[in-house]
Motif scaffolding. Structure first.
Motif, PDB file in Angstrom:
ATOM      1  N   TYR A   1      18.025 -88.625 -73.821  1.00 32.67           N
ATOM      2  CA  TYR A   1      19.015 -88.108 -72.873  1.00 32.67           C
ATOM      3  C   TYR A   1      20.446 -88.504 -73.233  1.00 32.67           C
TER       4      TYR A   1
ATOM      5  N   SER B   1      10.760 -93.574 -73.372  1.00 34.55           N
ATOM      6  CA  SER B   1      10.890 -94.985 -72.999  1.00 34.55           C
ATOM      7  C   SER B   1       9.715 -95.827 -73.507  1.00 34.55           C
TER       8      SER B   1
ATOM      9  N   TYR C   1       6.412 -98.309 -62.706  1.00 33.93           N
ATOM     10  CA  TYR C   1       7.049 -97.420 -63.691  1.00 33.93           C
ATOM     11  C   TYR C   1       8.127 -98.247 -64.395  1.00 33.93           C
TER      12      TYR C   1
ATOM     13  N   SER D   1       5.821 -92.423 -68.357  1.00 32.90           N
ATOM     14  CA  SER D   1       5.181 -91.129 -68.102  1.00 32.90           C
ATOM     15  C   SER D   1       4.230 -90.745 -69.233  1.00 32.90           C
TER      16      SER D   1
ATOM     17  N   THR E   1       9.303 -87.069 -72.220  1.00 32.65           N
ATOM     18  CA  THR E   1      10.252 -86.384 -73.103  1.00 32.65           C
ATOM     19  C   THR E   1       9.620 -86.156 -74.487  1.00 32.65           C
TER      20      THR E   1
END
Ligand code: 13P
Ligand code: SF4
Length: 301
Positions: free
Chosen positions: A24, A39, A110, A127, A213
């Motif tokens: 990002y 991440s 998370y 995720s 992502t």
């Protein structure tokens, strides 16, 4: 190479530094970075890097996670104010009261959370690995903090566990509406919808693929056709770089993550030159938070 880029390359060599960046961040930051990823990838690669210094082009929970896992390294944040609002949305008092209420409980955090919240958690997830990790946990009850959308998405695949959710959210992803996705699909009728699981459930039900992502990039790279992208616009840089002949449509107005966009090349040069914005953590807190992150790396394998 322009002057700021060559200055950063010199500083990197002189200081023995490596640059990590999230998808990002701005295009020129991604282009300069040694490693770009989601991440999970960034937290994992940070443990394998031989360099003394890591410049983390991302938000503070990412730099903090790198420091928790690698206390001997210097972690530099180009902009100390780049922070993810969701990282502050879980509350310690709520964790304590859920722990008191449920006996057979795992607190699943998370990674978009502060070190303090990680210190009260049993395991971190991202995720890209949440489903795999929660499936491996022996506990029946799962307190999923802080992202309610990711938590509820994952819970649908694990019906035998009892999920308790908190109310965190990402303002970027919840700004993507089902109406905007439907409008995009009506115009680009053959395009596949790819969505990040931080989006709301009514957006996720419209998606052909839901993933991190990296997952979105992987899907678009290995499938033919056009794609409607439901995540932060920074991802387009890598999508287009890997797929120069494919067409991507960003949903809605393509709202950006203002914190990720705070990272500039000038700030990367400054942090290295002045050794400023080093991530510092209290050692007791670091050790407590280490447990949840180390558990993630082990269970995600
Ligand atoms: P990824 O782990 O998919 O890169 O997501 C990080 C994030 O902050 C999404 O908003
Ligand atoms: Fe946080 Fe959302 Fe930005 Fe990701 S996109 S860093 S979840 S504010």
């Amino acid at each position: 190479m322009n002057s700021i880029t060559s200055k950063i390359q010199e500083l990197k060599k002189e200081k023995d530094a490596v640059i990590l960046a999230h998808y990002y961040t701005e295009e020129n930051v991604q282009a300069l970075a040694d490693h770009v990823g989601d991440s999970y990838y960034l937290s994992k690669i940070a443990t394998k890097i031989p360099n003394r210094i890591i410049v983390f082009c991302g938000v503070s929970f990412m730099g903090e996670s790198a420091k928790i896992l690698n206390p001997e390294k210097t972690i530099l944040m180009p902009d100390a104010s780049a922070d993810c609002p969701m990282a502050h949305m879980a509350k310690i008092k709520n964790i304590q009261s859920v722990k008191n209420k449920y006996k057979d409980l795992a607190v699943v955090c998370y990674i978009n959370s502060t070190a303090e919240i990680k210190a009260y958690s049993d395991v971190c997830v991202t995720s890209s690995n949440a489903l795999k990790i929660i499936n491996k946990l022996p506990q029946k009850n799962i307190y999923f903090i802080p992202d309610a959308n990711l938590g509820r998405y994952v819970a649908r695949f694990i019906p035998d566990k009892n999920f308790i959710f908190s109310d965190g959210y990402c303002h970027v992803h919840t700004g993507i509406t089902a109406e905007a996705v439907k409008r995009a699909r009506n115009i680009h009728t053959d395009a596949k919808v790819l969505a990040h699981p931080e989006c709301t459930w009514d957006v996720l039900t419209l998606a052909d693929y839901v993933g991190s992502t990296s997952g979105i990039i992987e899907y678009a790279t290995t499938h033919e056709g056009e794609f409607i992208i439901c995540t932060e616009p920074g991802i387009l840089y890598k999508l287009k770089q890997k797929n120069p002949n494919k067409v991507f449509h960003l949903v809605g107005k393509g709202k950006s993550c203002i914190d990720m966009k705070k990272i500039t090349l000038q700030k990367v040069a400054d942090t290295l030159e002045k050794m400023q914005h080093q991530v510092e953590l209290d050692e007791t807190l670091r050790q407590k938070a280490f447990y949840a992150l180390a558990n993630m790396l082990e269970l995600a394998e």
